[in-house]
Each structure stands twice: as C-alpha cells, then as structure tokens.
Write a protein that holds these residues in place. Structure first.
Motif, PDB file in Angstrom:
ATOM      1  N   LEU A  77       0.820  -1.211   0.000  1.00 10.39           N
ATOM      2  CA  LEU A  77       0.000   0.000   0.000  1.00 10.39           C
ATOM      3  C   LEU A  77       0.854   1.261   0.000  1.00 10.39           C
ATOM      4  O   LEU A  77       2.067   1.210   0.228  1.00 10.39           O
ATOM      5  CB  LEU A  77      -0.958   0.011   1.193  1.00 10.39           C
ATOM      6  CG  LEU A  77      -0.405   0.274   2.586  1.00 10.39           C
ATOM      7  CD1 LEU A  77      -1.518   0.830   3.464  1.00 10.39           C
ATOM      8  CD2 LEU A  77       0.139  -1.004   3.207  1.00 10.39           C
ATOM      9  N   ARG A  78       0.179   2.372  -0.294  1.00 13.29           N
ATOM     10  CA  ARG A  78       0.791   3.685  -0.104  1.00 13.29           C
ATOM     11  C   ARG A  78       0.350   4.153   1.269  1.00 13.29           C
ATOM     12  O   ARG A  78      -0.689   4.784   1.401  1.00 13.29           O
ATOM     13  CB  ARG A  78       0.291   4.672  -1.149  1.00 13.29           C
ATOM     14  CG  ARG A  78       0.698   4.346  -2.562  1.00 13.29           C
ATOM     15  CD  ARG A  78       0.115   5.376  -3.516  1.00 13.29           C
ATOM     16  NE  ARG A  78       0.274   4.931  -4.885  1.00 13.29           N
ATOM     17  CZ  ARG A  78       1.403   5.028  -5.581  1.00 13.29           C
ATOM     18  NH1 ARG A  78       2.458   5.610  -5.040  1.00 13.29           N
ATOM     19  NH2 ARG A  78       1.465   4.582  -6.814  1.00 13.29           N
ATOM     20  N   GLY A  79       1.126   3.771   2.278  1.00 16.82           N
ATOM     21  CA  GLY A  79       0.666   4.097   3.620  1.00 16.82           C
ATOM     22  C   GLY A  79       1.787   4.165   4.630  1.00 16.82           C
ATOM     23  O   GLY A  79       2.919   3.755   4.346  1.00 16.82           O
ATOM     24  N   GLU A 113     -11.689  -2.149  -1.049  1.00 11.68           N
ATOM     25  CA  GLU A 113     -11.792  -1.354  -2.287  1.00 11.68           C
ATOM     26  C   GLU A 113     -11.761   0.146  -2.007  1.00 11.68           C
ATOM     27  O   GLU A 113     -11.099   0.904  -2.722  1.00 11.68           O
ATOM     28  CB  GLU A 113     -13.085  -1.719  -3.041  1.00 11.68           C
ATOM     29  CG  GLU A 113     -13.221  -0.910  -4.314  1.00 11.68           C
ATOM     30  CD  GLU A 113     -14.448  -1.266  -5.139  1.00 11.68           C
ATOM     31  OE1 GLU A 113     -14.874  -2.432  -5.128  1.00 11.68           O
ATOM     32  OE2 GLU A 113     -14.949  -0.356  -5.826  1.00 11.68           O
ATOM     33  N   ILE A 114     -12.468   0.595  -0.964  1.00 11.14           N
ATOM     34  CA  ILE A 114     -12.537   2.044  -0.740  1.00 11.14           C
ATOM     35  C   ILE A 114     -11.133   2.601  -0.475  1.00 11.14           C
ATOM     36  O   ILE A 114     -10.770   3.670  -0.960  1.00 11.14           O
ATOM     37  CB  ILE A 114     -13.524   2.410   0.397  1.00 11.14           C
ATOM     38  CG1 ILE A 114     -13.979   3.874   0.259  1.00 11.14           C
ATOM     39  CG2 ILE A 114     -12.947   2.223   1.785  1.00 11.14           C
ATOM     40  CD1 ILE A 114     -14.983   4.125  -0.779  1.00 11.14           C
ATOM     41  N   GLN A 122      -6.177   5.379  -2.181  1.00  9.39           N
ATOM     42  CA  GLN A 122      -4.746   5.341  -2.524  1.00  9.39           C
ATOM     43  C   GLN A 122      -4.496   5.604  -3.999  1.00  9.39           C
ATOM     44  O   GLN A 122      -3.401   6.020  -4.387  1.00  9.39           O
ATOM     45  CB  GLN A 122      -4.142   4.002  -2.111  1.00  9.39           C
ATOM     46  CG  GLN A 122      -4.092   3.823  -0.604  1.00  9.39           C
ATOM     47  CD  GLN A 122      -3.609   2.443  -0.233  1.00  9.39           C
ATOM     48  OE1 GLN A 122      -2.546   2.001  -0.656  1.00  9.39           O
ATOM     49  NE2 GLN A 122      -4.401   1.746   0.553  1.00  9.39           N
ATOM     50  N   ALA A 123      -5.489   5.358  -4.840  1.00  9.82           N
ATOM     51  CA  ALA A 123      -5.314   5.621  -6.269  1.00  9.82           C
ATOM     52  C   ALA A 123      -5.361   7.120  -6.576  1.00  9.82           C
ATOM     53  O   ALA A 123      -5.117   7.524  -7.710  1.00  9.82           O
ATOM     54  CB  ALA A 123      -6.392   4.886  -7.061  1.00  9.82           C
ATOM     55  N   ARG A 129       1.904  12.017  -2.290  1.00 14.12           N
ATOM     56  CA  ARG A 129       1.331  12.662  -3.472  1.00 14.12           C
ATOM     57  C   ARG A 129       0.347  13.779  -3.125  1.00 14.12           C
ATOM     58  O   ARG A 129       0.191  14.735  -3.860  1.00 14.12           O
ATOM     59  CB  ARG A 129       0.680  11.610  -4.354  1.00 14.12           C
ATOM     60  CG  ARG A 129       1.745  10.617  -4.843  1.00 14.12           C
ATOM     61  CD  ARG A 129       1.217   9.674  -5.864  1.00 14.12           C
ATOM     62  NE  ARG A 129       0.087   8.912  -5.360  1.00 14.12           N
ATOM     63  CZ  ARG A 129      -0.584   8.035  -6.078  1.00 14.12           C
ATOM     64  NH1 ARG A 129      -0.244   7.826  -7.328  1.00 14.12           N
ATOM     65  NH2 ARG A 129      -1.579   7.357  -5.567  1.00 14.12           N
ATOM     66  N   GLY A 130      -0.350  13.649  -1.993  1.00 10.66           N
ATOM     67  CA  GLY A 130      -1.271  14.701  -1.581  1.00 10.66           C
ATOM     68  C   GLY A 130      -0.521  15.924  -1.056  1.00 10.66           C
ATOM     69  O   GLY A 130       0.607  15.815  -0.589  1.00 10.66           O
TER      70      GLY A 130
END
Lengths: 269, 240
Positions: A123-125, B74-75, B81-82, B168-169
C-alpha cells in the motif's frame, strides 16, 4: 461446507485457547452473539484481529479472553473510549494485552493478502508516521518494476473468522448486504469460518450490492436472529445507539462490568 | 466551528469524510454552497446524501443514500490510494505546528497515560487526498509543542518534507477550531493564524495554543454564520 450447527456447537468445534480469531463487521453486522459465546466457553490467550474493535472486543478483553489485539481503531463510535481495552493496556487489568497497531488501509491490505493466499499486501501508507516505529508488521518495499518505495504488510490468516450475515439458504450459502466491510476477506483468509445469520430462506433475492459466499467456502452456519445486537443487520434491525451509550458507564467500572459479565455467562445478556 | 469548516469544502469536491465534526461540516456544506460535493465514508459508501447526521461511520443511512457501496478493501485501495479523492476531512486529538496529528497515545507508547482510539483511516487519508482539512477544539492539551505519537502526517518537519517522503497529496490546507482558522504558511508550512471567529481575540488563540503561534500580517474575522447556515445546522442536529 456451510454446515448448520448451533452457535454453541460451532464455537465449541472451531475456537480453541491460544488461537488467532477475528470477529469482523464494520459498525454493521458485528457478530456480538458469537463473541458472547466465546466468553461463555471461557476461551483464553486469544489473539483477536479486527479493523474497528468496538464493544464486542471490549467485552472479550474485559472477560480475560485476550492476550493480543491486532487492530486499527479501537473506540465506542460516537461515544468515546473502550474502557475495558484501556484498563488492559494502561493497567494490565484483568491481564496484560499486547497491541499490534495498524491503520485501516494497512489492515485492509493484510486481509486482502490473506484472502488471496499471498504472503503480503502492498500500500501507499504509514509514511512519516510513528506506527512503523512500534509495529513490526510494517516494512518498506521497493517495486521491482519501477523502484518506487511502498509499504508492505503481512497477510492475516486467522484460525477462525466469524461474521454475521442477513441470510443463508438451505444449502448453507450465505448472503449479506448494506455496508459489507471486510467480511468476505475475513472468511476467505481464515482457516475456518463461522457465520451467524438472521434467518434461512428458500431463495436469495437479487440485491444491489449483495455479497454471496458459497457454502463450500464457509465451515459453519448458525441461525441467530438478532445476533448482531447492539450492532444492526440492514433490513432486519436498527443499531441500538442507546446500548452503545449505556455501555460507557458499564465499561468504566470493573464492578459494573463484572455484573454484566455474570449476565453473559448465565446466558441472559 | 461546523459552519466555518463547512465553508472550506468547495462545490464539486470529492471528499473523504471522518465521523464527528468533519461529517457535520460536510453535511452542512452539500446542503448550502456545495450541492455537487461527493461525500465518501470509509465504510465503503460513495456519494452518500444522509437525511440526518450519521451516528457512526457505518450508519445505515450512509449506505441507503449512497450512489455506490463498495467493500472496505476497495474504498482504501481503488478510491483513496489511487488518488481519486480531492479533500480529506479529519478530526484530531492533538496537533502540532506543522499539522501533524496524534490520535494514538498520550505519554509513552508502551505505558500510555491515555490510550486513544488509534489510527483508523486517517494516515492514508492524510497521505493520499489532494488536500486535508482538520477540525478540532482549541486548547493547550490539543495544540501541543510536540506530539507523543505521529499517527497521521501533516507537513512533517516543514517545507519540502512531504515531497521528500514521496507523498502525493498536498497535505493540510486548513485547521478549523472553535476559536479560529489556521493555514500553513506557503513557504515554511507552519500553521499561521489567518482568521479569528467573531468575539475571539488573537491573544485568546495564543493562550489556547501550546507553541509560539505565528500570526498573519492581517488577521480576518470569520464571517458570522448566516441564518440559512444556522437553520441547516440546527435542522440536521434536530433530525439526528
């Protein structure tokens, strides 16, 4: 094989001391009755996994069933703290409870990897947080194709996964709808699974967003109407918000909790 | 406070909503100035239009009124994350001058004096949304010099920190308290007092802040809630 058992038989057959178990549900469809059965059968030294441990894990911890908690957010939604959990973590009462702490996104990936039979999820976490300093099951990983730095978390594969659903059919297939959480992943990732259901129907209706688990992917089905109370089962019951509020003073006091626990062990709660 | 927070949400924004104050603010926003805002809750509800305030993040009113309901895996992966979310709307127990958030422990991690609920969805919401709006009540216990635990990253140690970490944010764009609005300085990223709510002085905010607060050259007064905004807020609370 979706075998119909009583809840007492199902828990007795599959849940043993020292195991890793998960009672999943995301506010909705929380298998409270199954948790109370685990308490009644006096299981000990359990590692319990859940994204959002709420009252049912507070109850298991307060009853002394739990040795380790793997979780993402532990609170009484809209009310406050889980006071039995806090008493265990802050004061080691009634016994010490080890904590393995993740974010929801991280635990969701652990569930997905577990369900998929993969060793880890990506994940990106967690970047820049203190979680990775305290939780050994968080590690950096590089993408073998792009070199991008990402985070890896290991699969969760409990001994027993327990969920509550609205319906089973007579073959033991299971259907639930509304907020569906990580229950599919929980059942598929676990070595054994127990599903409590509101009722048995001849045939499932077609429902938007409904999830069906085939009977052969589930071990035991137990018919327990109201088995999610004080959580709710969409189209069957409403969340008992008053109980969530009333739990706060019970859990704050060791004595009040002991009285509540006596009711459960006598089978009246 | 809820109205000031609601005004931060622009029309059409796709917003990942935390429970409590963020949810109240988001639900005022779409009834007022942001009718096309998309509310997403981490229970998997996309495009919810609840007719009352949800009691929890998994309240049935969120799934019943949603455009789509998806699973929790999925959420967080396909949607959050997408990079599909414009705004993350978060609460906090403690915050520091760079809008890093603690919702995990007060005191030492292994022997905490207060065990808080933990991370929930916040770390990845803070990391992956286009921007983040944070709401919490102002006090020296909440606005602290140093966090005991960084649960969710704001601007880290300041300018360039997020970029260096590969996030990215863009991170927090506003902190709304019951006293004021703080925004990160464009250069240093340190939270700066830009607006006080009616009847609140700059010194009131300084007194309630646990660090030496930076103050903008011109501090505005937050516009008083309009009668329409107050009516919407009261109706929502009455219905809940």
């Amino acid at each position: 094989m979706g075998e119909f058992l009583s809840l007492q038989e199902a828990v007795s057959r599959y849940v043993e001391d020292g195991q890793t178990i998960a009672l999943e549900g995301f506010t909705h469809l929380i298998p409270f009755a199954a948790g109370h059965e685990v308490i009644r059968q006096g299981r000990r030294d359990l590692t319990v996994v859940r994204m959002t441990p709420d009252l049912v894990y507070d109850q298991l911890i307060g009853a002394g069933c739990v040795r380790k908690l793997i979780f993402g957010w532990g609170g009484n939604p809209g009310v406050g703290s889980l006071h039995r959990m806090r008493d265990a973590v802050e004061n080691q009462y009634p016994c010490p409870v080890e904590v393995e702490e993740h974010s929801h996104a991280g635990l969701a990936e652990r569930w997905r990897a577990g369900a998929a039979g993969l060793p880890f999820g990506v994940l990106r976490g967690y970047v820049g947080t203190s979680l990775a300093d305290h939780t050994k099951t968080i590690a950096a990983v590089s993408c073998p194709f792009t070199g991008e730095e990402l985070t890896a978390v290991p699969a969760i594969n409990p001994d027993v996964g327990v969920i509550h659903a609205q319906q089973a059919d007579r073959d033991g297939n299971v259907m639930y709808w509304g907020i569906t959480g990580v229950q599919k992943e929980c059942v598929l990732a676990s070595r054994h699974s127990i599903v409590t259901v509101e009722e048995v129907v001849d045939e499932f209706a077609v429902r938007t967003g409904g999830v069906v688990l085939p009977a052969w992917a589930v071990d035991a089905v137990a018919v327990v109407p109201g088995g999610a109370h004080p959580s709710y089962a969409h189209d069957y019951s409403d969340r008992d918000n008053a109980f969530y509020a009333a739990w706060d003073p019970i859990a704050r006091s060791r004595d009040a909790f002991a009285d509540w626990l006596a009711g459960v062990t006598e089978g009246i709660a | 406070m809820a109205v000031a927070a609601a005004r931060e949400l622009t029309d059409g924004a796709v917003c990942f909503v935390g429970i409590g104050l963020p949810s109240t603010a988001a639900n005022v926003a779409w009834r007022m100035h942001a009718p096309s805002a998309v509310l997403i809750y981490e229970s998997g509800c996309i495009g919810s239009r609840p007719d009352r305030l949800p009691a929890s993040i998994g309240d049935g009113v969120l799934s019943e009124s949603a455009v789509a309901n998806v699973g929790v895996v999925e959420i967080f992966s396909y949607w959050l994350q997408a990079g599909r979310i414009d705004v993350g709307f978060l609460g906090a127990a403690q915050i520091d001058r760079f809008a890093n958030i603690n919702t995990t422990v007060i005191g030492a991690y292994d022997r905490p004096s207060v065990r808080l609920p933990g991370a929930g969805g916040a770390p990845e919401i803070a990391a992956n949304c286009g921007e983040v709006i944070i709401t919490l009540r102002h006090s020296r216990r909440a606005f602290v010099e140093e966090l005991d635990f960084v649960t969710s990253l704001g601007h880290g140690t300041g300018n360039g920190c997020r970029e260096q970490m590969g996030l990215r944010g863009r991170g927090p764009s506003a902190v709304i308290s019951d006293l004021c609005v703080l925004r990160p300085d464009p250069v240093t990223k340190e939270l700066t007092l830009t607006s006080v709510h009616p009847g609140v002085s700059i010194d009131d905010v300084r007194d309630a802040t646990g660090w030496d607060l930076q103050v903008a050259d011109e501090v505005e007064v937050t516009p008083v809630p309009s009668s329409d905004e107050l009516t919407v807020l009261r109706d929502l609370k009455a219905a809940s």
